[in-house]
Design a protein around this motif. Structure first.
Motif, short mmCIF file in Angstrom:
data_model
loop_
_atom_site.label_atom_id
_atom_site.label_comp_id
_atom_site.label_asym_id
_atom_site.label_seq_id
_atom_site.Cartn_x
_atom_site.Cartn_y
_atom_site.Cartn_z
N GLY A 40 -77.57 29.46 87.67
CA GLY A 40 -76.77 29.55 86.46
C GLY A 40 -76.91 30.89 85.77
O GLY A 40 -75.92 31.47 85.30
N ALA A 41 -78.14 31.41 85.72
CA ALA A 41 -78.36 32.71 85.09
C ALA A 41 -77.66 33.82 85.87
O ALA A 41 -77.06 34.74 85.28
CB ALA A 41 -79.86 33.00 84.99
N LEU A 42 -77.70 33.75 87.19
CA LEU A 42 -77.03 34.76 88.02
C LEU A 42 -75.51 34.68 87.86
O LEU A 42 -74.82 35.71 87.75
CB LEU A 42 -77.42 34.59 89.48
CG LEU A 42 -78.88 34.94 89.82
CD1 LEU A 42 -79.21 34.52 91.25
CD2 LEU A 42 -79.14 36.43 89.62
N LEU A 43 -74.99 33.46 87.86
CA LEU A 43 -73.54 33.30 87.69
C LEU A 43 -73.09 33.82 86.33
O LEU A 43 -72.03 34.45 86.21
CB LEU A 43 -73.16 31.83 87.85
CG LEU A 43 -73.20 31.26 89.26
CD1 LEU A 43 -72.96 29.76 89.24
CD2 LEU A 43 -72.17 31.94 90.15
N LEU A 44 -73.88 33.53 85.31
CA LEU A 44 -73.54 34.01 83.97
C LEU A 44 -73.54 35.53 83.92
O LEU A 44 -72.64 36.15 83.33
CB LEU A 44 -74.54 33.44 82.97
CG LEU A 44 -74.37 33.87 81.50
CD1 LEU A 44 -73.05 33.36 80.96
CD2 LEU A 44 -75.53 33.36 80.66
N ARG A 45 -74.52 36.14 84.56
CA ARG A 45 -74.65 37.59 84.52
C ARG A 45 -73.52 38.28 85.27
O ARG A 45 -72.95 39.27 84.81
CB ARG A 45 -75.98 38.02 85.12
CG ARG A 45 -76.23 39.54 85.04
CD ARG A 45 -77.45 39.95 85.83
NE ARG A 45 -78.63 39.19 85.45
CZ ARG A 45 -79.81 39.26 86.10
NH1 ARG A 45 -79.92 40.05 87.17
NH2 ARG A 45 -80.84 38.54 85.70
N PHE A 46 -73.16 37.73 86.42
CA PHE A 46 -72.21 38.45 87.29
C PHE A 46 -70.79 37.87 87.26
O PHE A 46 -69.85 38.53 87.69
CB PHE A 46 -72.71 38.47 88.72
CG PHE A 46 -74.02 39.22 88.88
CD1 PHE A 46 -74.06 40.60 88.72
CD2 PHE A 46 -75.18 38.55 89.16
CE1 PHE A 46 -75.25 41.30 88.86
CE2 PHE A 46 -76.39 39.24 89.30
CZ PHE A 46 -76.43 40.62 89.15
N GLY A 47 -70.66 36.63 86.77
CA GLY A 47 -69.34 36.01 86.79
C GLY A 47 -68.81 35.57 85.45
O GLY A 47 -67.63 35.29 85.31
N GLY A 48 -69.70 35.46 84.45
CA GLY A 48 -69.26 35.04 83.13
C GLY A 48 -69.68 33.63 82.80
O GLY A 48 -70.12 32.85 83.66
N LEU A 49 -69.52 33.28 81.54
CA LEU A 49 -69.99 31.99 81.02
C LEU A 49 -69.32 30.80 81.69
O LEU A 49 -69.93 29.73 81.84
CB LEU A 49 -69.75 31.95 79.51
CG LEU A 49 -70.16 30.69 78.76
CD1 LEU A 49 -71.65 30.40 78.92
CD2 LEU A 49 -69.80 30.82 77.27
N ALA A 50 -68.07 30.94 82.09
CA ALA A 50 -67.35 29.80 82.66
C ALA A 50 -67.89 29.38 84.03
O ALA A 50 -67.78 28.21 84.41
CB ALA A 50 -65.86 30.13 82.78
N CYS A 51 -68.48 30.31 84.76
CA CYS A 51 -68.86 30.04 86.15
C CYS A 51 -69.90 28.93 86.30
O CYS A 51 -69.69 28.00 87.08
CB CYS A 51 -69.33 31.31 86.83
SG CYS A 51 -68.01 32.51 87.13
N PRO A 52 -71.04 28.99 85.60
CA PRO A 52 -72.01 27.90 85.77
C PRO A 52 -71.48 26.55 85.30
O PRO A 52 -71.82 25.51 85.88
CB PRO A 52 -73.22 28.35 84.95
CG PRO A 52 -72.71 29.38 84.02
CD PRO A 52 -71.57 30.05 84.73
#
Length: 231
Positions: A193-205
């Motif tokens: 979740g932290a990686l997705l948030l960092r590289f893809g944005g809040l919606a991703c996780p």
């Protein structure tokens, strides 16, 4: 409160381990993306409220109170849903719970597309994501509570970690694999979740969490254990 008949296989524990991973995803989104608020772990919100009450910089009462309130509403709804499905096949109840939870998480993901994480704006979108994920996780927590599967609450690890240490006997520890799996699942979900948030944005996780909830539940309902009636 009625509980489901325990499944005579590992099908239900496997589902709960996947749901545990989604808790890590949601908490990564809320704590890292919504400004120091938990929407799956209410103990953390009570602690944050204490910090805010003491005037600690960076902690606000509004988001934590909103998360607590919506979590309780979701839990109330799950209680009603569980009672409505008493004596019916387990798959019917869990399918409804998964559909509602998944829809709430996807709605939160759609709203999160409009959130500027760095600026925590616009406020309505931030608060909307908190409310939607709080509802989803309240529904989840109350649903799993009714299942009463030992060591797999999917959202809280304190007692699970206590059991890992306290039940060491020098021989095989009861439910060690299940307990360790619960810890690992939430850890993995938080990391992803932290990686997705960092590289893809809040919606991703949030979007991934919704997909995992629905996908894992659909796999479970195909198992014969899901046809057992609730008692």
């Amino acid at each position: 409160m009625p509980a489901a008949t325990p499944a005579p296989s590992s099908a239900l524990p496997r589902l709960l381990l996947v749901l545990s991973a989604t808790t890590g995803l949601v908490d990564a989104a809320s704590v890292l993306g919504l400004g120091k608020v938990f929407t799956a772990n209410m103990t953390g919100n009570v602690v944050f409220l204490g910090f805010a009450a003491a005037g600690t910089p960076g902690f606000k009462t509004g988001p934590a109170l909103l998360a607590l309130a919506t979590f309780m509403v979701g839990a109330w709804g799950a209680g009603r849903l569980g009672r409505a499905h008493a004596q019916r096949p387990l798959r019917q109840w869990l399918t409804w719970a998964a559909v509602v939870e998944g829809a709430l998480l996807w709605l939160a993901a759609a709203l999160a597309l409009h959130v500027d994480v760095a600026a925590q704006a616009p406020e309505f979108a931030v608060l909307g994501v908190i409310a939607l994920t709080g509802l989803a996780m309240g529904l989840r927590n109350a649903t799993i509570r009714q299942l009463k599967v030992p060591d797999l609450t999917t959202t809280v690890l304190t007692l699970t970690i206590t059991g890992i240490a306290a039940d060491q006997t020098g021989r095989s520890t009861p439910n060690f694999a299940r307990r360790f799996g619960a810890v690992l699942s939430i850890f993995a979900g938080a990391t992803v979740g932290a990686l997705l948030l960092r590289f893809g944005g809040l919606a991703c996780p949030l979007a991934l969490a919704g997909a995992l909830v629905l996908g894992a539940t659909m796999v479970f309902v195909r198992h014969p254990a899901s046809a057992l009636p609730r008692t």
